[in-house]
Design an enzyme around this catalytic site. Structure first.
Site, PDB file in Angstrom:
ATOM      1  N   LYS A  37       0.909  -1.243  -0.128  1.00  0.00           N
ATOM      2  CA  LYS A  37       0.131   0.090   0.160  1.00  0.00           C
ATOM      3  C   LYS A  37       0.836   1.143  -0.024  1.00  0.00           C
ATOM      4  O   LYS A  37       0.521   2.195  -0.806  1.00  0.00           O
ATOM      5  CB  LYS A  37      -0.879  -0.287   1.341  1.00  0.00           C
ATOM      6  CG  LYS A  37      -1.672   1.309   1.388  1.00  0.00           C
ATOM      7  CD  LYS A  37      -2.456   1.213   2.799  1.00  0.00           C
ATOM      8  CE  LYS A  37      -1.829   1.692   4.006  1.00  0.00           C
ATOM      9  NZ  LYS A  37      -1.436   2.969   4.233  1.00  0.00           N
ATOM     10  N   ASN A  38       2.046   1.155   0.983  1.00  0.00           N
ATOM     11  CA  ASN A  38       2.780   2.269   1.076  1.00  0.00           C
ATOM     12  C   ASN A  38       3.541   2.606  -0.140  1.00  0.00           C
ATOM     13  O   ASN A  38       4.251   3.819  -0.217  1.00  0.00           O
ATOM     14  CB  ASN A  38       3.442   2.587   2.393  1.00  0.00           C
ATOM     15  CG  ASN A  38       2.362   2.742   3.552  1.00  0.00           C
ATOM     16  OD1 ASN A  38       1.274   3.085   3.327  1.00  0.00           O
ATOM     17  ND2 ASN A  38       2.864   2.127   4.710  1.00  0.00           N
ATOM     18  N   CYS A  91      -5.366  12.400  12.871  1.00  0.00           N
ATOM     19  CA  CYS A  91      -5.446  11.174  12.496  1.00  0.00           C
ATOM     20  C   CYS A  91      -6.061  10.408  13.789  1.00  0.00           C
ATOM     21  O   CYS A  91      -6.063  11.138  14.860  1.00  0.00           O
ATOM     22  CB  CYS A  91      -4.324  10.592  12.070  1.00  0.00           C
ATOM     23  SG  CYS A  91      -3.996   9.033  11.974  1.00  0.00           S
ATOM     24  N   ARG A 151      -0.512  14.638  12.789  1.00  0.00           N
ATOM     25  CA  ARG A 151       0.224  14.049  11.748  1.00  0.00           C
ATOM     26  C   ARG A 151       0.689  15.256  10.838  1.00  0.00           C
ATOM     27  O   ARG A 151      -0.150  15.609   9.901  1.00  0.00           O
ATOM     28  CB  ARG A 151      -0.233  13.001  11.033  1.00  0.00           C
ATOM     29  CG  ARG A 151      -0.462  11.523  12.036  1.00  0.00           C
ATOM     30  CD  ARG A 151      -1.008  10.593  11.189  1.00  0.00           C
ATOM     31  NE  ARG A 151      -0.018   9.921  10.380  1.00  0.00           N
ATOM     32  CZ  ARG A 151      -0.238   8.884   9.437  1.00  0.00           C
ATOM     33  NH1 ARG A 151      -1.700   8.591   9.342  1.00  0.00           N
ATOM     34  NH2 ARG A 151       0.658   8.316   8.540  1.00  0.00           N
ATOM     35  N   ASP A 162       4.581   0.839  11.995  1.00  0.00           N
ATOM     36  CA  ASP A 162       3.308   0.291  11.405  1.00  0.00           C
ATOM     37  C   ASP A 162       3.474  -1.276  11.954  1.00  0.00           C
ATOM     38  O   ASP A 162       2.519  -1.919  11.563  1.00  0.00           O
ATOM     39  CB  ASP A 162       3.519   0.145   9.998  1.00  0.00           C
ATOM     40  CG  ASP A 162       2.910   1.443   9.450  1.00  0.00           C
ATOM     41  OD1 ASP A 162       2.292   2.028  10.225  1.00  0.00           O
ATOM     42  OD2 ASP A 162       2.949   1.626   8.072  1.00  0.00           O
ATOM     43  N   ARG A 167      -8.615  -0.806   4.456  1.00  0.00           N
ATOM     44  CA  ARG A 167      -7.635   0.089   4.102  1.00  0.00           C
ATOM     45  C   ARG A 167      -6.417  -0.409   3.668  1.00  0.00           C
ATOM     46  O   ARG A 167      -5.845   0.167   2.974  1.00  0.00           O
ATOM     47  CB  ARG A 167      -7.579   1.359   5.096  1.00  0.00           C
ATOM     48  CG  ARG A 167      -8.881   2.032   5.101  1.00  0.00           C
ATOM     49  CD  ARG A 167      -8.497   3.259   5.965  1.00  0.00           C
ATOM     50  NE  ARG A 167      -7.407   4.042   5.365  1.00  0.00           N
ATOM     51  CZ  ARG A 167      -6.698   5.167   5.962  1.00  0.00           C
ATOM     52  NH1 ARG A 167      -7.146   5.402   7.180  1.00  0.00           N
ATOM     53  NH2 ARG A 167      -5.635   5.501   5.458  1.00  0.00           N
TER      54      ARG A 167
END
Ligand code: UD1
Length: 444
Positions: free
Chosen positions: A49-50, A143, A148, A331, A423
């Site tokens: 994803k990132n 967030c 952030r 993460d 997500r």
């Protein structure tokens, strides 16, 4: 705000991939998990994803038809598609392959409604300024786990002559001609590094960026930009030198495997004392997590494009401090806390990247975990067993931590609001079921 309309070319259909799960997000779904089963078998990791999100934004830099392969089917990649479409791009998915035609982009506005659902939407700022000399992008706001900021994105772009102003909650740049500049990041920032790299590719002259992030996602983005014709030196180091070019060309590229998904599966095997092989991943990207899992007593065997793991019968307590890559990823902090919750002894977990990223603590506590939070330090005293209970997902990785805890909790755990999982994890429930877990997705 509009820019000159360019000619729009039609996208070529991509080969259909019928085996692909269509990760449709049903906002109010829940996961019902029966704990106590050891994971066994093999699981394939999806695209990162990132890495996918900044690469999708980077397609704005070069007009034409780009092909991105191995794009994870997540609500976040769908949101980025919507952001690009809103700007005038055409986005077409066939399985995990995504064609993005950016020749018809005519707007430079990323509206609040999209940016607030996904902060990474802000990645379009640099490319829009670089290609069109204008942008109007909503400030992302906070967030679930706290502030952030994007001040480094703005400060860095302004060092490149962007003249950005904040107007009514939007970051606005008008009549911008980006100039190469020397800019040193006061904090290592993945987002701001990606933003400035993209902007610098089309700026006039040379940009030197110091103290940049070296996450695999950044290196992957740099390689994509280089493939588009950008002149970048220093990828993988803390200093990038980028010589602006007049134009970039579209690219056909494959998104790298998701190191956080891979690490999450490794942790899932470890917490259940199971034995699995995580396929289609890059062990070098997961080294920090593998090291901590070994300290916790797991046997970890990296191979060619895969990692085998056998979890311990009883994990040992470990101390973990998050840090920018190659350090232990923020993460994975929540997932590691789930493991520590059932480890033998007391673990200390410190998050130095996001000091407030602990929304999983009260939920893990509901399952019986013993966690004392002191600022950005969690002291976790391992308990013999967790007990299933209804809990609530609060963000992507916090939700993953609850899933891991539920896999070993006695009885049933119901995790609501799993749209957060959608997500960031493609087909997580299906993949866990394949590994033997008792997981069911239900509508609430
Ligand atoms: C961070 C993580 C990334 C992870 C993502 C989502 C790091 C270095 N980055 O990336 O691996 O995938 O969260 O969980 O581990 N900061 C500022 N001003 C800015 C930008 C950032 O002060 O303009 C600060 C942040 O508050 C944070 C640090 O810099 O303390 C790192 O932020 P950054 O890497 O940009 O965050 P993400 O891109 O969200």
């Amino acid at each position: 705000m509009d820019v000159d309309r360019a000619t729009h070319t039609t996208t070529t259909p991509l080969a259909d991939d019928a085996s692909t799960p269509t990760a449709e997000a049903v906002p109010m779904d829940a996961l019902v998990i029966q704990g106590g089963r050891k994971l066994t078998g093999r699981v394939e990791v999806s695209g990162a994803k990132n890495a996918a999100l900044p690469v999708m934004a980077a397609t704005l830099l070069a007009p034409g038809v780009h092909t991105l392969r191995n794009v994870p089917l997540l609500s976040d990649t769908r949101t980025m598609s919507r952001v690009l479409e809103q700007l005038g791009a055409r986005v077409e998915f066939r399985g995990h392959a995504c064609k993005i035609d950016t020749s018809g982009v005519r707007s430079v506005e990323a509206p609040y409604d999209l940016v607030r659902t996904m902060r990474a939407s802000v990645y379009v700022l640099g490319p829009l300024l670089a290609r069109f000399g204008a942008a109007r992008v909503s400030l992302p706001g906070g967030c679930a786990w706290g502030p952030r900021p994007v001040n480094l994105h703005i400060e860095g772009l302004n060092a490149m002559n962007a003249g950005l102003e904040i107007e009514h909650g939007y970051i606005v740049g008008k009549d911008v001609r980006l100039q190469g500049a020397e800019y040193g990041f006061q904090t290592v920032s993945v987002g701001a590094t990606a933003q400035l790299m993209m902007a610098a590719t089309l700026a006039e002259g040379r940009t030197v960026l110091d103290n940049v992030a070296i996450e695999p996602d950044i290196t992957a983005l740099g390689e994509v930009l280089a493939g588009c014709g950008a002149r970048i030196e220093g990828l993988g180091t803390r200093r990038l030198t980028i010589d602006g070019v007049r134009e970039l060309k579209p690219i056909d590229t494959t998104i790298i495997p998701d190191r956080i998904e891979a690490a999450t599966f490794l942790a899932a095997a470890a917490i259940t004392g199971g034995s699995i092989t995580v396929e289609r991943c890059n062990a070098a990207h997961v080294a920090a997590t593998m090291h901590v899992l070994e300290l916790a007593g797991a046997e970890v065997l990296p191979g060619n494009g895969e990692i085998a793991i056998s979890g311990p019968t009883l994990a040992s307590a470990v101390n973990v401090t998050t840090a920018p890559f190659p350090g232990f990823p923020t993460d994975m902090q929540a997932q590691m806390m789930a493991l520590c919750a059932v480890a033998d002894g007391t673990s200390v977990i410190t998050d130095t990247i996001y000091l407030d990223r602990f929304t999983h603590v009260p939920e893990l506590t509901r399952l019986g975990a013993q966690i004392e939070l002191k600022g950005n330090v969690a002291i976790v005293t391992g308990v013999e067993r967790l007990q299933g209970a209804p809990v609530m997902a609060t963000d992507i990785r916090a939700s993953a931590a609850l899933v891991l805890a539920a896999l070993v909790a006695e009885g049933e755990t119901r995790i609501s609001r799993i749209y957060h999982l959608d997500r960031g994890y493609e087909g997580l429930a299906e993949k866990l079921v394949k590994l033997g877990a008792g997981v069911e997705r239900v509508q609430e």
